[in-house]
Write an enzyme that holds these catalytic residues in place. Structure first.
Site, PDB file in Angstrom:
ATOM      1  N   ASN A   9       0.799  -1.402   0.254  1.00  0.00           N
ATOM      2  CA  ASN A   9       0.124   0.113   0.030  1.00  0.00           C
ATOM      3  C   ASN A   9       1.201   1.002  -0.149  1.00  0.00           C
ATOM      4  OD1 ASN A   9      -1.831   1.910   0.607  1.00  0.00           O
ATOM      5  ND2 ASN A   9      -2.464   1.115   2.962  1.00  0.00           N
ATOM      6  N   TRP A  10       1.082   1.778  -1.335  1.00  0.00           N
ATOM      7  CA  TRP A  10       1.964   3.049  -0.811  1.00  0.00           C
ATOM      8  C   TRP A  10       1.423   4.034  -0.715  1.00  0.00           C
ATOM      9  CZ3 TRP A  10       3.707   2.351  -7.016  1.00  0.00           C
ATOM     10  CH2 TRP A  10       4.790   0.997  -7.297  1.00  0.00           C
ATOM     11  N   LYS A  11      -0.221   4.150  -0.472  1.00  0.00           N
ATOM     12  CA  LYS A  11      -0.805   5.246   0.292  1.00  0.00           C
ATOM     13  C   LYS A  11      -0.582   6.348  -0.800  1.00  0.00           C
ATOM     14  CE  LYS A  11       0.271   3.529   4.850  1.00  0.00           C
ATOM     15  NZ  LYS A  11       0.430   3.137   6.360  1.00  0.00           N
ATOM     16  N   HIS A  96      -9.429   1.188   5.436  1.00  0.00           N
ATOM     17  CA  HIS A  96      -8.269   0.929   5.574  1.00  0.00           C
ATOM     18  C   HIS A  96      -8.376   2.372   7.245  1.00  0.00           C
ATOM     19  CE1 HIS A  96      -4.634   2.420   6.932  1.00  0.00           C
ATOM     20  NE2 HIS A  96      -3.956   1.234   5.837  1.00  0.00           N
ATOM     21  N   GLU A  98      -6.709   4.686   8.134  1.00  0.00           N
ATOM     22  CA  GLU A  98      -6.585   6.187   7.845  1.00  0.00           C
ATOM     23  C   GLU A  98      -7.855   6.425   7.014  1.00  0.00           C
ATOM     24  OE1 GLU A  98      -3.101   5.437   5.764  1.00  0.00           O
ATOM     25  OE2 GLU A  98      -1.661   4.813   7.594  1.00  0.00           O
ATOM     26  N   GLU A 168      -5.193  -4.909  10.750  1.00  0.00           N
ATOM     27  CA  GLU A 168      -4.305  -4.100  10.851  1.00  0.00           C
ATOM     28  C   GLU A 168      -4.780  -3.245  12.292  1.00  0.00           C
ATOM     29  OE1 GLU A 168      -2.681  -2.705   6.662  1.00  0.00           O
ATOM     30  OE2 GLU A 168      -4.046  -1.669   7.353  1.00  0.00           O
ATOM     31  N   GLY A 174       2.489   2.578  10.818  1.00  0.00           N
ATOM     32  CA  GLY A 174       3.077   3.243  10.138  1.00  0.00           C
ATOM     33  C   GLY A 174       3.812   4.049  11.732  1.00  0.00           C
ATOM     34  N   SER A 214       3.090  -2.044   9.944  1.00  0.00           N
ATOM     35  CA  SER A 214       4.951  -2.535  10.049  1.00  0.00           C
ATOM     36  C   SER A 214       5.494  -3.830   9.906  1.00  0.00           C
ATOM     37  CB  SER A 214       5.754  -1.540  12.018  1.00  0.00           C
ATOM     38  OG  SER A 214       4.404  -0.169  11.840  1.00  0.00           O
ATOM     39  N   GLY A 235       2.302  -1.312   4.923  1.00  0.00           N
ATOM     40  CA  GLY A 235       2.824   0.253   3.281  1.00  0.00           C
ATOM     41  C   GLY A 235       4.348   0.422   3.565  1.00  0.00           C
TER      42      GLY A 235
HETATM   43  C1  PEP Z   1      -0.250   0.173   5.852  1.00  0.00           C
HETATM   44  O1  PEP Z   1      -1.212   0.903   5.175  1.00  0.00           O
HETATM   45  O2  PEP Z   1      -1.683  -0.611   5.378  1.00  0.00           O
HETATM   46  C2  PEP Z   1       0.260  -0.706   6.345  1.00  0.00           C
HETATM   47  C3  PEP Z   1       0.272  -1.494   8.017  1.00  0.00           C
HETATM   48  O3  PEP Z   1       1.463   0.201   6.946  1.00  0.00           O
HETATM   49  P1  PEP Z   1       2.582   0.433   7.685  1.00  0.00           P
HETATM   50  O4  PEP Z   1       3.209  -0.891   7.168  1.00  0.00           O
HETATM   51  O5  PEP Z   1       3.738   1.580   7.056  1.00  0.00           O
HETATM   52  O6  PEP Z   1       3.100  -0.037   8.984  1.00  0.00           O
END
Ligand code: PEP
Length: 252
Positions: A9-11, A96, A98, A168, A174, A214, A235
């Site tokens: 997931n490049w956000k 998600h 976010e 998640e 993050g 993470s 992410g």
């Molecule tokens: C995500 O955006 O779904 C995520 C898990 O981010 P990260 O790996 O940076 O924690």
């Protein structure tokens, strides 16, 4: 046997040029991917088309990070499932944390989006997970069960198996904090049990359940070898092709 799915997931990172370069770099490593692992990348809307072109001729799948639930209409700034489908997009991330926290998406909206994605033949990745406060208050299972139950409401068994659930924990996204492999697997098993209660054991055994929060090459092996975890939603670490490759190759 469930096939593992590792998704990046490049956000809201990478413009068109940067996205295409990263996709090219990941594609150049795809000969080293384990054949039993499905690999997916989810760039920003603006990069979907160019990344799709760049990935042509590879097995790497492409997905969007969000969508609206209506087919079309007066929804300024939104993108519909029809637009994604017609562009040849295969997957879409729904709900998600976010989106839930920063853009106030509730369970009802998530449910509508899931139904719309399925109606148009997109494969949804449904994100669920508790906040730190909820975990510290010992209501993490209740929270996740509620999210799962509301998300799957009104969806038939034939469609339910097409949904990948990404567990998640919000406190791990993050932040550099990861759930332990025991915590992650326990919740994945709990989600599977909740799905079995709604549908059947058979449906629950076929639904893919990823862990996200993470994930990096240093912790991927431990997490991805857990019995109920069928891959990862990644992410930050998916923004570097070699790090992403390392994670993919732990997902055997
Ligand atoms: C995500 O955006 O779904 C995520 C898990 O981010 P990260 O790996 O940076 O924690």
């Amino acid at each position: 046997m469930r096939k593992k799915l590792v998704a990046g997931n490049w956000k809201m990172n990478n413009d068109v040029v940067e996205s295409t370069a990263l996709a090219k770099s990941i594609k150049s490593l795809s000969g080293e991917f384990d054949a039993d692992v499905e690999v997916l990348i989810c760039p920003a809307f603006t990069s979907l088309y160019s990344v799709k072109q760049e990935l042509c001729g590879s097995n790497i799948k492409i997905g969007a990070q969000n969508m609206h639930y209506e087919d079309k209409g007066a929804y300024t700034g939104e993108v519909s499932p029809v637009m994604l489908k017609n562009m040849g997009i295969e997957y879409v991330i729904i709900g998600h944390s976010e989106r839930r926290q920063l853009f106030f998406e509730d369970d009802e909206t998530v449910n509508k989006k899931l139904k719309a994605a399925l109606k148009h033949g997109l494969k949804p990745i449904l994100c669920v997970g508790e906040t730190l406060e909820q975990r510290e208050g010992n209501v993490e299972k209740e929270t996740v069960r509620n999210q799962v139950t509301k998300a799957f409401e009104g969806i038939g068994a034939d469609d339910a198996v097409k949904i990948t659930v990404a567990y998640e924990p919000v406190w791990a996204i993050g932040t550099g904090k990861t759930a332990t492999s025991v915590q992650a697997n326990e919740m994945a098993a709990f989600i599977r049990k909740s799905i079995a209660k709604i549908y059947s054991l058979e449906v629950s055994e076929n639904v893919l359940i990823q862990y996200g929060g993470s994930v990096k090459k240093d912790n991927a092996n431990e997490i991805l070898t857990q019995s109920d975890i069928d891959g990862a939603l990644v992410g930050g670490a998916s923004l570097q092709s070699l790090e992403f490759l390392n994670i993919i190759n732990y997902a055997k």
